[in-house]
Design a protein around this motif. Structure first.
Motif, short mmCIF file in Angstrom:
data_model
loop_
_atom_site.label_atom_id
_atom_site.label_comp_id
_atom_site.label_asym_id
_atom_site.label_seq_id
_atom_site.Cartn_x
_atom_site.Cartn_y
_atom_site.Cartn_z
N GLN A 276 -17.25 29.11 22.86
CA GLN A 276 -18.32 28.42 22.15
C GLN A 276 -17.76 27.31 21.29
O GLN A 276 -18.30 26.20 21.23
CB GLN A 276 -19.10 29.42 21.28
CG GLN A 276 -20.31 28.81 20.59
CD GLN A 276 -21.37 28.34 21.57
OE1 GLN A 276 -21.66 29.05 22.53
NE2 GLN A 276 -21.93 27.17 21.35
N THR A 277 -16.62 27.62 20.61
CA THR A 277 -15.96 26.60 19.79
C THR A 277 -15.49 25.42 20.65
O THR A 277 -15.69 24.26 20.31
CB THR A 277 -14.77 27.20 19.04
OG1 THR A 277 -15.23 28.29 18.22
CG2 THR A 277 -14.09 26.17 18.16
N SER A 278 -14.84 25.79 21.79
CA SER A 278 -14.40 24.74 22.72
C SER A 278 -15.58 23.94 23.24
O SER A 278 -15.53 22.71 23.37
CB SER A 278 -13.63 25.36 23.88
OG SER A 278 -12.46 26.01 23.42
N TYR A 279 -16.66 24.65 23.55
CA TYR A 279 -17.86 23.99 24.05
C TYR A 279 -18.41 23.01 23.02
O TYR A 279 -18.76 21.88 23.34
CB TYR A 279 -18.90 25.03 24.42
CG TYR A 279 -20.23 24.44 24.80
CD1 TYR A 279 -20.44 23.89 26.07
CD2 TYR A 279 -21.29 24.43 23.89
CE1 TYR A 279 -21.66 23.34 26.41
CE2 TYR A 279 -22.51 23.87 24.23
CZ TYR A 279 -22.70 23.34 25.50
OH TYR A 279 -23.90 22.79 25.83
N LYS B 94 -19.05 17.57 21.23
CA LYS B 94 -18.89 16.50 20.24
C LYS B 94 -18.08 15.35 20.84
O LYS B 94 -18.45 14.17 20.68
CB LYS B 94 -18.19 17.05 19.01
CG LYS B 94 -18.06 16.04 17.88
CD LYS B 94 -17.43 16.68 16.65
CE LYS B 94 -17.28 15.67 15.51
NZ LYS B 94 -16.65 16.29 14.31
N GLN B 95 -16.98 15.69 21.54
CA GLN B 95 -16.17 14.66 22.17
C GLN B 95 -16.97 13.91 23.24
O GLN B 95 -16.87 12.68 23.36
CB GLN B 95 -14.92 15.27 22.80
CG GLN B 95 -13.93 15.81 21.77
CD GLN B 95 -12.74 16.49 22.43
OE1 GLN B 95 -12.72 16.68 23.65
NE2 GLN B 95 -11.76 16.87 21.63
N ARG B 96 -17.79 14.68 23.99
CA ARG B 96 -18.62 14.04 25.00
C ARG B 96 -19.59 13.05 24.36
O ARG B 96 -19.79 11.94 24.84
CB ARG B 96 -19.39 15.10 25.78
CG ARG B 96 -20.26 14.53 26.91
CD ARG B 96 -21.41 15.45 27.23
NE ARG B 96 -22.31 15.58 26.09
CZ ARG B 96 -23.30 16.48 26.04
NH1 ARG B 96 -23.49 17.32 27.02
NH2 ARG B 96 -24.07 16.53 24.96
N ASP B 97 -20.18 13.49 23.23
CA ASP B 97 -21.13 12.60 22.54
C ASP B 97 -20.41 11.35 22.02
O ASP B 97 -20.94 10.23 22.10
CB ASP B 97 -21.80 13.34 21.38
CG ASP B 97 -22.69 14.48 21.87
OD1 ASP B 97 -23.09 14.45 23.06
OD2 ASP B 97 -22.97 15.41 21.09
N GLN B 98 -19.18 11.55 21.47
CA GLN B 98 -18.41 10.40 20.99
C GLN B 98 -18.06 9.46 22.14
O GLN B 98 -18.17 8.24 22.01
CB GLN B 98 -17.14 10.88 20.28
CG GLN B 98 -17.40 11.61 18.97
CD GLN B 98 -16.12 12.17 18.38
OE1 GLN B 98 -15.08 12.24 19.04
NE2 GLN B 98 -16.20 12.61 17.12
#
Length: 318
Positions: free
Chosen positions: A99-102, A107-111
């Motif tokens: 879940q943390t990795s997700y 967040k990285q995907r959104d960035q």
């Protein structure tokens, strides 16, 4: 249960003995029969009791077996429960990590999506700018082609005009030379350089005669004051008198206006006062000329006897 079995066996043996002792008498037989019936009844009761006891024992044994089996199963179930609990804890921890990795990847995907959108916008803006610059380049190229064509046309026209000008200049020079030959007062016989006017004669006279001719023209024999003027006069490529002499004092050269030369452009070994060619022991070389046989434009002065007749140059300062 073993005591009950031995007791039943003893009673059976007694029944058999009684049966043998009283078999020969009717009464005995009747008694034996009654007793036998009682014994049988008792035997049935005892057998039923034994059966019940056996059943109870079997039930107890089965219950003990089942109890032991259930205990083992319970122990196994506890072990399995603990294993499942441990596995569940591991899975829960793994789930939390996932879940943390997700969340981090989200967040990285959104960035990255934001960066992608920004870069896409910049790319579109650059593409628009590139299209504008391409259009401007094409327009400039078209203008350049037009200007190049116009330049070539102008160059062609300039070449034609230059050729015509040269032809006119040649005709003008021929006409001027013809007119200057016919009359010395024709105004086009004068040449302008650095705001001064120069007259180049086609006649030949002595130095003094040449000087007097310049005076009649409102001028004087040329006075050379600069390297540029020397180069200009040397470019005429003509042997002429200049306004320089040492007649007043040998070796002291002065211009016709009485000023000394600020610079000199004598040829090699000049002035020599006639030492190279001695035609007369009394003949001296007191007047200066531009000698066109000297090749270097800054080394063309030569001293010459003043009574030699050559052409001359007058200078008029306007």
């Amino acid at each position: 249960m073993a005591r009950f079995v031995q007791r039943d066996e003893l009673e059976i043996m007694e029944v058999n003995e009684d049966h043998l002792m009283r078999a020969n008498s009717v009464e005995g037989r009747q008694q034996a029969a009654q007793k036998h019936e009682g014994k049988l009844y008792r035997l049935v009761l005892v057998s039923f009791g034994l059966l019940c006891v056996t059943q109870a024992a079997l039930n107890i044994s089965l219950r003990l077996i089942l109890y032991n089996s259930d205990a083992q199963k319970l122990e196994l179930l506890k072990m399995e429960r603990d294993q499942i609990k441990t596995s569940n804890n591991s899975l829960t921890e793994a789930k939390d990590q996932l879940q943390t990795s997700y969340n981090r990847l989200t967040k990285q995907r959104d960035q990255l999506q934001t960066s992608y959108n920004r870069l896409t916008k910049q790319r579109d803006q650059l593409q628009i700018r590139c299209n504008v610059l391409t259009e401007e380049r094409d327009q400039l190229q078209t203008s350049n082609n037009i200007l190049t064509e116009e330049r070539d046309q102008l160059q062609t026209s300039n070449n034609i005009l230059t050729e015509e000008r040269d032809q006119l200049q040649t005709s003008y020079n021929i006409l001027k030379e013809s007119l200057c030959t016919q009359t010395q007062t024709y105004p086009h016989c004068w040449i302008e350089f650095n705001s001064n006017w120069y007259y180049v004669s086609n006649e030949r006279k002595t130095w003094e005669e040449s000087r007097q001719d310049c005076l009649r023209r409102g001028a004087h024999l040329v006075i050379i004051n600069s390297k540029e003027e020397q180069k200009f006069l040397a470019g005429l490529n003509k042997r002429v008198w200049i306004g320089l002499t040492d007649r007043e004092e040998e070796g002291t050269w002065t211009w016709v206006d009485g000023s000394p030369p600020t610079t000199a452009y004598w040829g090699q070994t000049q002035p020599d006062n006639g030492d190279n060619v001695r035609q007369s022991s009394v003949r001296t070389e007191d007047c200066a000329e531009l000698y066109n046989d000297y090749s270097h434009p800054l080394n063309k002065w030569n001293d010459l006897p003043c009574d030699v007749k050559i052409s001359w140059i007058c200078e008029k300062v306007v």
